[in-house]
Design a protein around this motif. Structure first.
Motif, mmCIF file in Angstrom:
data_model
loop_
_atom_site.group_PDB
_atom_site.id
_atom_site.type_symbol
_atom_site.label_atom_id
_atom_site.label_comp_id
_atom_site.label_asym_id
_atom_site.label_seq_id
_atom_site.Cartn_x
_atom_site.Cartn_y
_atom_site.Cartn_z
ATOM 1 N N GLN A 23 0.742 -1.244 -0.005
ATOM 2 C CA GLN A 23 -0.043 -0.001 0.151
ATOM 3 C C GLN A 23 0.944 1.369 -0.010
ATOM 4 N N ARG A 24 2.203 0.951 0.258
ATOM 5 C CA ARG A 24 3.114 2.469 0.232
ATOM 6 C C ARG A 24 3.600 2.452 -1.198
ATOM 7 N N GLU A 25 4.243 3.672 -1.376
ATOM 8 C CA GLU A 25 4.927 3.999 -2.648
ATOM 9 C C GLU A 25 6.152 3.265 -2.461
ATOM 10 N N GLN A 26 6.312 2.716 -3.787
ATOM 11 C CA GLN A 26 7.782 1.849 -3.937
ATOM 12 C C GLN A 26 8.843 2.546 -4.517
ATOM 13 N N LYS A 27 10.036 1.833 -4.518
ATOM 14 C CA LYS A 27 11.213 2.556 -5.037
ATOM 15 C C LYS A 27 11.553 2.312 -6.436
ATOM 16 N N THR A 28 10.974 1.081 -6.850
ATOM 17 C CA THR A 28 11.303 0.828 -8.233
ATOM 18 C C THR A 28 10.308 1.088 -9.087
ATOM 19 N N LEU A 29 10.369 1.302 -10.473
ATOM 20 C CA LEU A 29 9.348 1.665 -11.273
ATOM 21 C C LEU A 29 8.264 0.618 -11.506
ATOM 22 N N VAL A 30 8.697 -0.788 -11.519
ATOM 23 C CA VAL A 30 7.688 -1.734 -11.873
ATOM 24 C C VAL A 30 6.984 -1.937 -10.541
ATOM 25 N N ASN B 114 6.261 0.016 -8.168
ATOM 26 C CA ASN B 114 5.684 1.147 -7.699
ATOM 27 C C ASN B 114 4.213 1.269 -8.928
ATOM 28 N N SER B 115 4.625 0.786 -9.999
ATOM 29 C CA SER B 115 3.441 0.829 -11.084
ATOM 30 C C SER B 115 2.486 -0.269 -10.591
ATOM 31 N N ILE B 116 2.695 -1.470 -10.306
ATOM 32 C CA ILE B 116 2.069 -2.511 -9.702
ATOM 33 C C ILE B 116 1.278 -2.010 -8.563
ATOM 34 N N CYS B 117 1.759 -1.667 -7.738
ATOM 35 C CA CYS B 117 1.105 -1.141 -6.212
ATOM 36 C C CYS B 117 -0.012 0.104 -6.538
ATOM 37 N N GLN B 118 0.387 1.058 -7.620
ATOM 38 C CA GLN B 118 -0.319 2.078 -7.878
ATOM 39 C C GLN B 118 -1.537 1.839 -8.782
ATOM 40 N N SER B 119 -1.665 0.480 -9.386
ATOM 41 C CA SER B 119 -2.712 0.238 -10.067
ATOM 42 C C SER B 119 -3.867 0.057 -9.184
ATOM 43 N N HIS B 120 -5.052 0.711 -9.911
ATOM 44 C CA HIS B 120 -6.370 0.512 -8.959
ATOM 45 C C HIS B 120 -6.663 -0.726 -8.838
ATOM 46 N N LYS B 121 -6.589 -1.696 -9.594
ATOM 47 C CA LYS B 121 -7.007 -2.748 -9.557
ATOM 48 C C LYS B 121 -6.490 -3.583 -8.388
ATOM 49 N N ILE B 122 -5.275 -3.468 -8.403
ATOM 50 C CA ILE B 122 -4.111 -4.080 -7.222
ATOM 51 C C ILE B 122 -4.571 -3.616 -6.226
#
Length: 177
Positions: free
Chosen positions: A151-158, A160-168
């Protein structure tokens, strides 16, 4: 071939079992086809050998053998995920592998991170497959502390993109319930 029923031994080195199966099937030699299928089912067929046979069956496009061998990966799963061959697998097979219930992992986190590893290999081309591949992860089996991490912001692009996905995000929230 006449002694097939009596001799059910491990094939000798250098024998390409998948090629032999393919030839037997093409030539419609039922006894040889049956023998090779028995060899595929033998207990000596370990995870590493199963993956090697999977790759061979892929060359010949023999889906039956591919499915059979994929089910035998088991304890070899984490070693496979660390290999170059894993990141080069087709999406279809990665999805099948990550969806299996008999892979040798310690927790669902390893399934999640395996999906991240595969997606990371060619992120620009594979990012459109992210949500579908993450559907293989059983989020309800992830530990609550890991769910909080997602649920937190991630340091890597991939990641972070996964965790920021609305569905995820929605799936992670449901996993808490």
């Amino acid at each position: 071939m006449l002694d097939i029923k009596e001799k059910r031994e491990k094939p000798k080195g250098g024998c390409n079992l998948v090629e032999l199966y393919s030839a037997a099937k093409f030539l419609k030699i039922d006894e040889l086809q049956e023998f090779t299928y028995i060899c595929f089912n033998e207990s000596w067929n370990s995870g590493s050998l199963a993956f090697t046979l999977f790759l061979e069956a892929q060359k010949f496009k023999i889906r039956l053998i591919q499915f059979l061998m994929l089910c035998r990966i088991k304890e070899f799963f984490l070693t496979l995920v660390a290999s170059k061959e894993f990141v080069e697998l087709d999406f279809y097979w990665v999805r099948k592998l990550l969806s299996m219930n008999n892979v040798g992992v310690n927790s669902e986190i390893e399934i999640f991170m395996s999906a991240v590893r595969w997606l990371s290999h060619h992120w620009s081309a594979r990012k459109i497959l992210m949500e579908e591949l993450m559907g293989c992860v059983r989020f309800c089996l992830l530990p609550p502390i890991f769910l909080r991490f997602l649920q937190r912001e991630q340091k890597t692009l991939v990641l972070n993109s996964i965790c920021q996905s609305h569905k995820i995000q929605e799936t992670v929230s449901k996993a808490f319930v």
